[in-house]
Design a protein around this motif. Structure first.
Motif, short mmCIF file in Angstrom:
data_model
loop_
_atom_site.label_atom_id
_atom_site.label_comp_id
_atom_site.label_asym_id
_atom_site.label_seq_id
_atom_site.Cartn_x
_atom_site.Cartn_y
_atom_site.Cartn_z
N ALA A 145 0.83 -1.20 0.00
CA ALA A 145 0.00 0.00 0.00
C ALA A 145 0.87 1.26 0.00
CB ALA A 145 -0.94 -0.02 1.21
N PRO A 146 1.53 1.57 -1.12
CA PRO A 146 2.37 2.77 -1.16
C PRO A 146 1.59 4.06 -0.97
CG PRO A 146 2.13 1.81 -3.36
CD PRO A 146 1.58 0.82 -2.40
N ALA A 147 0.25 4.02 -1.17
CA ALA A 147 -0.53 5.24 -0.98
C ALA A 147 -0.43 5.76 0.45
CB ALA A 147 -2.01 4.98 -1.34
N ARG A 148 -0.10 4.88 1.40
CA ARG A 148 0.02 5.30 2.79
C ARG A 148 1.26 6.14 3.05
NH1 ARG A 148 -1.60 -0.30 6.02
NH2 ARG A 148 -3.69 -0.52 5.10
N GLY A 156 2.18 8.90 1.89
CA GLY A 156 1.90 10.33 2.02
C GLY A 156 1.48 10.75 3.41
N ASN A 157 1.09 9.81 4.25
CA ASN A 157 0.66 10.16 5.61
C ASN A 157 1.74 9.87 6.66
OD1 ASN A 157 -1.98 10.90 4.75
ND2 ASN A 157 -2.50 8.73 4.59
N PHE A 169 5.72 12.28 -5.85
CA PHE A 169 4.27 12.31 -5.68
C PHE A 169 3.58 12.77 -6.97
CE2 PHE A 169 5.17 12.38 -1.06
CZ PHE A 169 4.31 11.36 -0.69
N THR A 203 3.67 9.82 -9.53
CA THR A 203 2.87 8.64 -9.20
C THR A 203 1.39 8.95 -9.05
OG1 THR A 203 3.29 8.99 -6.83
CG2 THR A 203 4.81 7.53 -8.03
N LEU A 230 0.03 10.01 -6.42
CA LEU A 230 -0.39 9.77 -5.03
C LEU A 230 -0.46 11.11 -4.29
CD1 LEU A 230 1.76 6.62 -4.21
CD2 LEU A 230 -0.66 6.72 -4.83
N ALA A 231 -1.30 11.12 -3.28
CA ALA A 231 -1.50 12.36 -2.53
C ALA A 231 -0.54 12.44 -1.35
CB ALA A 231 -2.94 12.42 -2.03
N ARG A 232 -0.12 13.65 -1.06
CA ARG A 232 0.68 13.90 0.13
C ARG A 232 -0.26 14.37 1.22
NH1 ARG A 232 3.41 13.66 4.40
NH2 ARG A 232 5.36 14.82 4.66
N GLY A 251 7.64 1.42 -2.89
CA GLY A 251 6.83 2.16 -3.85
C GLY A 251 7.45 2.10 -5.23
#
Length: 301
Positions: A182-185, A187-188, A209, A212, A214-216, A262
């Motif tokens: 889960a590379p989306a995690r 950013g948190n 970011f 990809t 993905l959100a920061r 990631g």
């Protein structure tokens, strides 16, 4: 009169006496006592059976015989001093100066220095590392390995490996935060940044970011560090997620100290480049050939 060969210990003493025109001045220049220099000259005159100096109140001048002997002494001193310099050069170990940044020095070059010494034990490599190393070369180095774009380097430079980054962290950090799939995690989580100039030459987290999609998330105690070695150490110490550069963190990924969590981001025109110095010794050519061979073997597939 005896024809036995002269003891050559007198040569430098007599050369100084004739050159300086004074036994006292010669003694001072040679770090000897005045009586010691006088004794050497008297012994020469005894062996040759003729005066070599015309002594006066204000010093000494060479007699005709002294002139002949002094010319030989001058030539002998010059010849011996030149030979001594040549011998010292032969006895010195060749030294190659490699200019690079802390990241390449710490993570690529240092683990391989022992291997180079095994194949070139007679050569010393002096690694000159700088946190602010950039493509501006000043000619003082024999070989430079620096990060930048191809246009920044001389035409005879060779790219060792292109810029390729991917997020990395310690295995424990990845497990605790469920980052395996889960590379989306990312950013948190706390991010580890390498400090740079307002116009950085290398990728940063914003580039990754953006590429990809993905959100920061909200910044959670990010950490900025001024050398890449500190960034990697912080990642190993569970302080957050770092950007790992291919070619520098390959060993840590291979031994499991770090794990990739990631997708990669790369660009072919930038990376580490080897720039030869303007004048290369045989030892420098050997080091260049060895680095190129090692880099070709270390490029990830």
């Amino acid at each position: 009169m005896s024809e036995r060969p002269l003891d050559l210990g007198w040569v430098r003493v007599f050369e100084a006496v004739g050159r300086l025109g004074s036994i006292t001045a010669a003694a001072r220049a040679l770090g000897l006592s005045q009586p010691a220099v006088s004794y050497v000259v008297r012994e020469l005159e005894t062996q040759l059976g003729t005066p070599l100096l015309v002594r006066g109140h204000r010093g000494s001048t060479l007699s005709p015989a002294g002139e002949v002997l002094h010319r030989a002494a001058v030539a002998a001193v010059a010849e011996v001093d030149g030979a001594a310099r040549a011998v010292r050069r032969l006895s010195r170990r060749p030294v190659v100066r490699l200019f690079t940044d802390y990241g390449f020095a710490s993570f690529w070059m240092m683990p391989r220095v022992a291997a180079f010494r095994r194949v070139r034990p007679e050569t010393d490599v002096h690694i000159i590392a700088s946190a602010g190393a950039d493509p501006g070369l000043d000619g003082a180095e024999d070989v430079a390995v620096l990060f930048g774009a191809g246009r920044d380097f001389p035409p005879d430079s060779v790219q060792l490996f292109e810029e390729c980054i991917r997020p990395v962290c310690s295995p424990g950090f990845a497990a605790r935060h469920g980052l395996g799939g889960a590379p989306a995690r990312i950013g948190n989580l706390p991010l580890l940044h390498l400090e740079s100039t307002p116009q950085p030459r290398w990728f940063g987290w914003s580039d990754w970011f953006a590429a990809t999609g993905l959100a920061r998330g909200p910044a959670a105690s990010d950490l900025s560090l001024n050398t890449y070695g500190l960034v990697v150490q912080a990642a190993i110490a569970d302080q957050g997620v770092a950007l790992g550069w291919a070619g520098l963190i390959d060993g840590a990924l291979a031994d499991g100290t770090l794990v990739a969590i990631g997708p990669p981001l790369s660009r072919a025109e930038t990376g580490y480049w080897l720039a030869p110095g303007s004048t290369l010794s045989e030892a420098a050519r050997d080091l260049i050939a060895w680095i190129l061979a090692e880099a070709r073997g270390s490029v990830p597939t």
